[in-house]
Design a protein around this motif. Structure first.
Motif, PDB file in Angstrom:
ATOM      1  N   PRO A  17      44.752  23.166  30.122  1.00 20.19           N
ATOM      2  CA  PRO A  17      45.402  23.554  31.370  1.00 20.19           C
ATOM      3  C   PRO A  17      46.912  23.749  31.239  1.00 20.19           C
ATOM      4  O   PRO A  17      47.468  24.675  31.821  1.00 20.19           O
ATOM      5  N   ALA A  18      47.574  22.911  30.471  1.00 19.14           N
ATOM      6  CA  ALA A  18      49.026  23.056  30.318  1.00 19.14           C
ATOM      7  C   ALA A  18      49.360  24.336  29.563  1.00 19.14           C
ATOM      8  O   ALA A  18      50.314  25.043  29.904  1.00 19.14           O
ATOM      9  N   GLY A  19      48.581  24.648  28.555  1.00 17.73           N
ATOM     10  CA  GLY A  19      48.804  25.881  27.801  1.00 17.73           C
ATOM     11  C   GLY A  19      48.575  27.112  28.649  1.00 17.73           C
ATOM     12  O   GLY A  19      49.334  28.082  28.592  1.00 17.73           O
ATOM     13  N   ILE A  20      47.530  27.098  29.458  1.00 17.94           N
ATOM     14  CA  ILE A  20      47.245  28.211  30.361  1.00 17.94           C
ATOM     15  C   ILE A  20      48.389  28.353  31.362  1.00 17.94           C
ATOM     16  O   ILE A  20      48.879  29.450  31.607  1.00 17.94           O
ATOM     17  N   ALA A  21      48.825  27.253  31.937  1.00 17.37           N
ATOM     18  CA  ALA A  21      49.917  27.290  32.915  1.00 17.37           C
ATOM     19  C   ALA A  21      51.189  27.860  32.296  1.00 17.37           C
ATOM     20  O   ALA A  21      51.890  28.660  32.924  1.00 17.37           O
ATOM     21  N   ASP A  22      51.492  27.474  31.065  1.00 20.25           N
ATOM     22  CA  ASP A  22      52.679  27.996  30.385  1.00 20.25           C
ATOM     23  C   ASP A  22      52.585  29.504  30.178  1.00 20.25           C
ATOM     24  O   ASP A  22      53.554  30.234  30.376  1.00 20.25           O
ATOM     25  N   LEU A  76      54.359  33.272  41.816  1.00 19.34           N
ATOM     26  CA  LEU A  76      54.006  32.538  43.037  1.00 19.34           C
ATOM     27  C   LEU A  76      53.053  31.401  42.690  1.00 19.34           C
ATOM     28  O   LEU A  76      53.249  30.256  43.118  1.00 19.34           O
ATOM     29  N   GLY A  77      52.044  31.693  41.887  1.00 24.01           N
ATOM     30  CA  GLY A  77      51.101  30.653  41.473  1.00 24.01           C
ATOM     31  C   GLY A  77      51.772  29.554  40.684  1.00 24.01           C
ATOM     32  O   GLY A  77      51.464  28.367  40.861  1.00 24.01           O
ATOM     33  N   THR A  78      52.701  29.921  39.823  1.00 26.57           N
ATOM     34  CA  THR A  78      53.435  28.931  39.029  1.00 26.57           C
ATOM     35  C   THR A  78      54.211  27.986  39.933  1.00 26.57           C
ATOM     36  O   THR A  78      54.186  26.763  39.747  1.00 26.57           O
ATOM     37  N   VAL A  79      54.891  28.533  40.938  1.00 26.04           N
ATOM     38  CA  VAL A  79      55.655  27.690  41.862  1.00 26.04           C
ATOM     39  C   VAL A  79      54.707  26.762  42.620  1.00 26.04           C
ATOM     40  O   VAL A  79      54.981  25.565  42.763  1.00 26.04           O
ATOM     41  N   ILE A  80      53.582  27.285  43.058  1.00 25.09           N
ATOM     42  CA  ILE A  80      52.616  26.453  43.789  1.00 25.09           C
ATOM     43  C   ILE A  80      52.096  25.327  42.897  1.00 25.09           C
ATOM     44  O   ILE A  80      52.095  24.161  43.290  1.00 25.09           O
ATOM     45  N   ASP A  94      35.448  36.287  36.340  1.00 22.74           N
ATOM     46  CA  ASP A  94      35.869  37.673  36.111  1.00 22.74           C
ATOM     47  C   ASP A  94      37.214  37.752  35.377  1.00 22.74           C
ATOM     48  O   ASP A  94      37.746  38.835  35.164  1.00 22.74           O
ATOM     49  N   GLY A  95      37.767  36.574  35.023  1.00 26.61           N
ATOM     50  CA  GLY A  95      39.027  36.531  34.280  1.00 26.61           C
ATOM     51  C   GLY A  95      40.263  36.468  35.146  1.00 26.61           C
ATOM     52  O   GLY A  95      41.375  36.364  34.631  1.00 26.61           O
ATOM     53  N   GLN A  96      40.103  36.535  36.444  1.00 28.24           N
ATOM     54  CA  GLN A  96      41.236  36.512  37.367  1.00 28.24           C
ATOM     55  C   GLN A  96      41.765  35.086  37.527  1.00 28.24           C
ATOM     56  O   GLN A  96      41.010  34.177  37.858  1.00 28.24           O
ATOM     57  N   PRO A  97      43.075  34.889  37.304  1.00 24.27           N
ATOM     58  CA  PRO A  97      43.637  33.553  37.547  1.00 24.27           C
ATOM     59  C   PRO A  97      43.849  33.341  39.047  1.00 24.27           C
ATOM     60  O   PRO A  97      44.341  34.233  39.753  1.00 24.27           O
ATOM     61  N   GLY A 104      39.986  22.419  47.669  1.00 26.05           N
ATOM     62  CA  GLY A 104      38.948  23.274  47.112  1.00 26.05           C
ATOM     63  C   GLY A 104      39.188  24.746  47.399  1.00 26.05           C
ATOM     64  O   GLY A 104      38.538  25.614  46.829  1.00 26.05           O
ATOM     65  N   ARG A 105      40.115  25.035  48.280  1.00 27.19           N
ATOM     66  CA  ARG A 105      40.446  26.422  48.618  1.00 27.19           C
ATOM     67  C   ARG A 105      41.058  27.125  47.410  1.00 27.19           C
ATOM     68  O   ARG A 105      41.910  26.562  46.728  1.00 27.19           O
ATOM     69  N   GLN A 106      40.603  28.351  47.157  1.00 23.10           N
ATOM     70  CA  GLN A 106      41.171  29.164  46.091  1.00 23.10           C
ATOM     71  C   GLN A 106      42.140  30.167  46.701  1.00 23.10           C
ATOM     72  O   GLN A 106      41.886  30.716  47.769  1.00 23.10           O
ATOM     73  N   PHE A 107      43.213  30.409  45.985  1.00 26.06           N
ATOM     74  CA  PHE A 107      44.259  31.303  46.466  1.00 26.06           C
ATOM     75  C   PHE A 107      44.482  32.370  45.402  1.00 26.06           C
ATOM     76  O   PHE A 107      44.930  32.070  44.302  1.00 26.06           O
ATOM     77  N   ASP A 108      44.129  33.613  45.707  1.00 30.99           N
ATOM     78  CA  ASP A 108      44.254  34.724  44.757  1.00 30.99           C
ATOM     79  C   ASP A 108      45.702  35.218  44.757  1.00 30.99           C
ATOM     80  O   ASP A 108      46.061  36.166  45.450  1.00 30.99           O
ATOM     81  N   VAL A 109      46.512  34.557  43.963  1.00 29.46           N
ATOM     82  CA  VAL A 109      47.950  34.842  43.954  1.00 29.46           C
ATOM     83  C   VAL A 109      48.270  36.225  43.407  1.00 29.46           C
ATOM     84  O   VAL A 109      49.230  36.859  43.848  1.00 29.46           O
ATOM     85  N   VAL A 110      47.478  36.738  42.473  1.00 28.39           N
ATOM     86  CA  VAL A 110      47.755  38.063  41.904  1.00 28.39           C
ATOM     87  C   VAL A 110      47.565  39.139  42.974  1.00 28.39           C
ATOM     88  O   VAL A 110      48.384  40.058  43.091  1.00 28.39           O
TER      89      VAL A 110
END
Length: 134
Positions: A17-22, A76-80, A94-97, A104-110
């Motif tokens: 998770p840390a690597g993905i976030a970076d 935006l996702g990084t700040v959140i 589908d590969g979308q971050p 549990g709510r998902q937020f499609d930041v892209v």
């Protein structure tokens, strides 16, 4: 995910998770644009407000617009993720971050980043406020 340049080796088959976030936080085009406009992107809500104030000169270039939309959403996702307790990145099938909140709510930041880059509405700071209050 084995990303040797990050200096850590996760267990085989287990995402880091840390690597993905970076990686998602890089946002090179957005950071370059912000630097040219003297906007400091420090992963804070205030930096989102500063981005909302930029003159959208990029809207005339379709190629830049698409890349900038991705970067804006990832920023935006990084700040959140870095400021909202319990928020974390998740990669959909589908590969979308997306950002998953504690609720549990998902937020499609892209998707939101593309809306912002194209029209400026809703503002990144407004989206952050909605998520931070949820």
């Amino acid at each position: 995910m084995n990303i040797p340049f990050l200096g850590r080796r996760p267990k085989p088959g287990v995402p880091d998770p840390a690597g993905i976030a970076d990686l998602l936080a890089e946002c090179e085009l957005l950071r370059s644009l912000a630097a040219r406009e003297r906007v400091r992107l420090d992963d804070s809500a205030a930096s989102l407000e500063a981005l909302d104030q930029l003159v959208p000169r990029w809207r005339d270039d379709e190629e830049v617009l698409s890349w900038l939309g991705n970067d804006a959403g990832l920023y935006l996702g990084t700040v959140i993720v870095r400021t909202v307790p319990g928020a974390a990145w998740e990669i959909r099938r589908d590969g979308q971050p997306v950002v998953r909140l504690d609720s549990g709510r998902q937020f499609d930041v892209v998707a939101h980043g593309h809306e912002w880059a194209t029209s400026g509405v809703p503002e990144l700071s407004q989206l952050y406020g909605e998520v931070a209050e949820a």
